[in-house]
Design a protein around this motif. Structure first.
Motif, PDB file in Angstrom:
ATOM      1  N   ARG A   1       0.945   4.035  -3.072  1.00 13.38           N
ATOM      2  CA  ARG A   1       0.634   5.448  -2.851  1.00 13.38           C
ATOM      3  C   ARG A   1       1.805   6.340  -3.269  1.00 13.38           C
ATOM      4  O   ARG A   1       1.610   7.443  -3.737  1.00 13.38           O
ATOM      5  CB  ARG A   1       0.295   5.685  -1.376  1.00 13.38           C
TER       6      ARG A   1
ATOM      7  N   GLU B   1       0.832  -1.207   0.000  1.00 12.56           N
ATOM      8  CA  GLU B   1       0.000   0.000   0.000  1.00 12.56           C
ATOM      9  C   GLU B   1       0.863   1.253   0.000  1.00 12.56           C
ATOM     10  O   GLU B   1       0.609   2.207  -0.753  1.00 12.56           O
ATOM     11  CB  GLU B   1      -0.905  -0.008   1.237  1.00 12.56           C
TER      12      GLU B   1
ATOM     13  N   GLU C   1      -7.388   2.298  -1.318  1.00 14.67           N
ATOM     14  CA  GLU C   1      -6.611   3.512  -1.070  1.00 14.67           C
ATOM     15  C   GLU C   1      -6.668   4.488  -2.244  1.00 14.67           C
ATOM     16  O   GLU C   1      -6.604   5.707  -2.049  1.00 14.67           O
ATOM     17  CB  GLU C   1      -5.150   3.148  -0.769  1.00 14.67           C
ATOM     18  N   ILE C   2      -6.756   3.951  -3.467  1.00 13.46           N
ATOM     19  CA  ILE C   2      -6.777   4.808  -4.660  1.00 13.46           C
ATOM     20  C   ILE C   2      -7.991   4.383  -5.507  1.00 13.46           C
ATOM     21  O   ILE C   2      -7.852   3.664  -6.511  1.00 13.46           O
ATOM     22  CB  ILE C   2      -5.469   4.676  -5.479  1.00 13.46           C
TER      23      ILE C   2
END
Length: 379
Positions: free
Chosen positions: A95, A91, A132-133
Motif C-alpha cells: 500500500r 500488505e 487491498e488494491i
C-alpha cells in the motif's frame, strides 16, 4: 518495522572460509568509510551484510558503488511469527510502495526451517495485495512493480528495489598498483577496473604545466572517489624531463623516449609505497596504433609488471562503466574511430643512443621532489 539496507556480495562467497572472513571484514570497513556521515549499525550473515539506518536510500546508493558489492536494497525488517504476519507486513509495504494500477509480482526466498514454503508466501501475499488494491493485475514474467520478501530464520525483509553494484572484490584485498592517470575517461575506467579486482589503485598524473589539464584530471579523480573514498591522487611535474628530450629527433622517437622515462618515474614512485605493478590506461585502439613491438620497448624500462586493464573491452562495456563514473558523459565518447596512423617499428638502439645523451637519473630524482598527494577523505 525497522529500516535496513541489504548488501549482497558474490565473488567473496566462493572463497575458502578464512579468505571469505578476511574479505568480508575488508568490505565492512570499506562500507563504514563510505557512509561516515550517516548513523548506522552493521550486521553480517553468510552472503549478506545488513546496514540498519534511517537513510536507507542514500546508503543503498552509496554502497552499491563499492567494489565487492553485487547489489543493494533499501528494505524494511520485521519479525513475523507466522505466514499471516508476513502477509500483514507485506500488505503495508504494498500500500505504501505500489502504484494503484498496473501489474505486480511477489518474489520470495527463504533460509531456515519454516512451516511454509516460498511458494506459499508468494501465493498468500499476492492474494492479499489483490484484495487491498483490486485494480492491480498479476504478471510473473514482466511486472511493472515487484515486492521481494526474504526470510532468514525469524527475520523477514521486504523491499521493492534492487540497485546493481559493480561486483568484484573489496578494495584492499589485493596489493597497491600505480595507475598512469592521464585525466581522460579511459584512465578513470582503468582505475575503477583495478579497484573492482580488489587492488588499491594509486592514480598518478604527470603534470606538464598545463593548468587546464591538471584541473580536469583533479575533477575526474573526484568522480571516482565514490568507488573508494580513501583514494589518493599523486601528481608529479615532468616539465624538466620534457625539456631535456632532444628537439631534433623525430616525433616518434621523442614519444618513445618520453614514455620510457615516465614509466621509470612511475616505477620509482611506486617503490615509495610498495606498489607491486603499474597499470596503463591505453585502450585497445591506442595499443593497436603503438604496435606490440614498441609497447614492449617501452615496458622493458621497468622491472615490475605493467597491466593493461582496458584490453579486450568493447566500446559498449567501456561506455557502461564510463557512465557509472560520470552519468553526463556524451554518448559518442567511445564511438570515435581509431587513428589510421600506426607508429613504425622503432629500432631500440636508436632509443638507447638518445637516452645516453639525457641525464635520466638526475631528472627522475628532480621530478620526485615535485611529488604531491591529493586526498579528500575526512573520516
Amino acid at each position: 518495522m525497522n529500516r535496513t539496507v541489504i548488501v549482497r556480495y558474490g565473488e567473496i562467497a566462493i572463497k575458502s572460509k578464512p579468505v571469505r572472513k578476511k574479505f568480508e571484514k575488508i568490505l565492512v570497513e570499506n562500507i563504514k568509510t563510505a557512509i561516515t556521515e550517516t548513523s548506522f549499525e552493521i550486521e553480517t550473515e553468510r552472503g549478506r551484510i545488513f546496514i540498519d539506518t534511517s537513510e536507507t536510500e542514500k546508503v543503498a546508493s552509496s554502497v552499491a558503488n563499492l567494489p565487492g558489492v553485487v547489489s543493494t536494497s533499501p528494505a524494511w525488517k520485521a519479525e513475523p511469527s507466522s505466514l499471516e504476519g508476513i502477509c500483514n507486513f507485506a500488505e503495508k509495504i504494498a500500500r505504501r510502495s505500489f502504484s494503484p494500477k498496473g501489474s505486480f509480482a511477489i518474489r520470495s526466498r527463504r533460509m531456515g526451517d519454516h512451516e511454509f514454503s516460498s511458494e506459499d508466501i508468494e501465493e498468500k501475499v499476492g492474494e492479499r495485495v489483490l484484495e487491498e488494491i483490486p485494480d492491480l493485475s498479476v504478471n510473473l514474467d514482466s511486472p511493472d512493480q515487484t515486492l521481494y520478501i526474504e526470510i532468514r530464520g525469524g527475520d523477514a525483509y521486504f523491499f521493492t528495489k534492487v540497485i546493481e553494484g559493480i561486483g568484484g572484490l573489496p578494495v584492499g584485498s589485493q596489493k597497491k598498483i600505480i595507475v598512469l592517470f592521464s585525466g581522460n575517461i579511459y584512465s578513470a575506467i582503468s582505475t575503477v577496473l583495478l579497484l573492482k579486482r580488489g587492488a588499491l589503485a594509486c592514480p598518478l598524473f604527470f603534470d606538464t604545466g598545463d593548468e587546464k589539464l591538471r584541473k580536469e584530471a583533479l575533477a575526474l579523480f573526484k568522480e571516482i572517489l565514490k568507488f573508494h573514498p580513501k583514494l589518493e591522487l599523486r601528481t608529479v611535474n615532468i616539465q624538466s624531463i620534457l625539456e631535456q628530450i632532444p628537439k631534433k629527433v623525430s616525433e616518434e622517437l621523442k614519444d618513445m623516449v618520453k614514455e620510457r622515462m615516465l614509466i621509470k618515474l612511475a616505477e620509482a614512485i611506486g617503490g615509495k609505497i610498495d606498489a607491486k605493478a603499474l597499470a596503463s590506461s591505453k585502450s585497445s585502439k591506442q595499443i593497436a596504433t603503438l604496435t606490440l613491438h614498441n609497447l614492449g620497448s617501452i615496458e622493458e624500462r621497468t622491472d615490475i609488471p605493467v597491466f593493461h586493464p582496458l584490453l579486450g573491452y568493447e566500446n559498449e562495456k567501456l561506455a557502461k562503466i564510463g557512465k557509472k563514473i560520470n552519468p553526463e558523459l556524451p554518448d559518442d565518447e567511445f564511438r570515435k574511430p581509431p587513428s589510421s596512423s600506426k607508429m613504425e617499428k622503432i629500432d631500440p638502439e636508436k632509443i638507447h643512443e638518445i637516452e645516453r645523451k639525457i641525464p635520466q637519473e638526475s631528472l627522475i630524482e628532480s621530478a620526485l621532489e615535485t611529488l604531491q598527494i591529493y586526498t579528500f577523505f575526512e573520516g
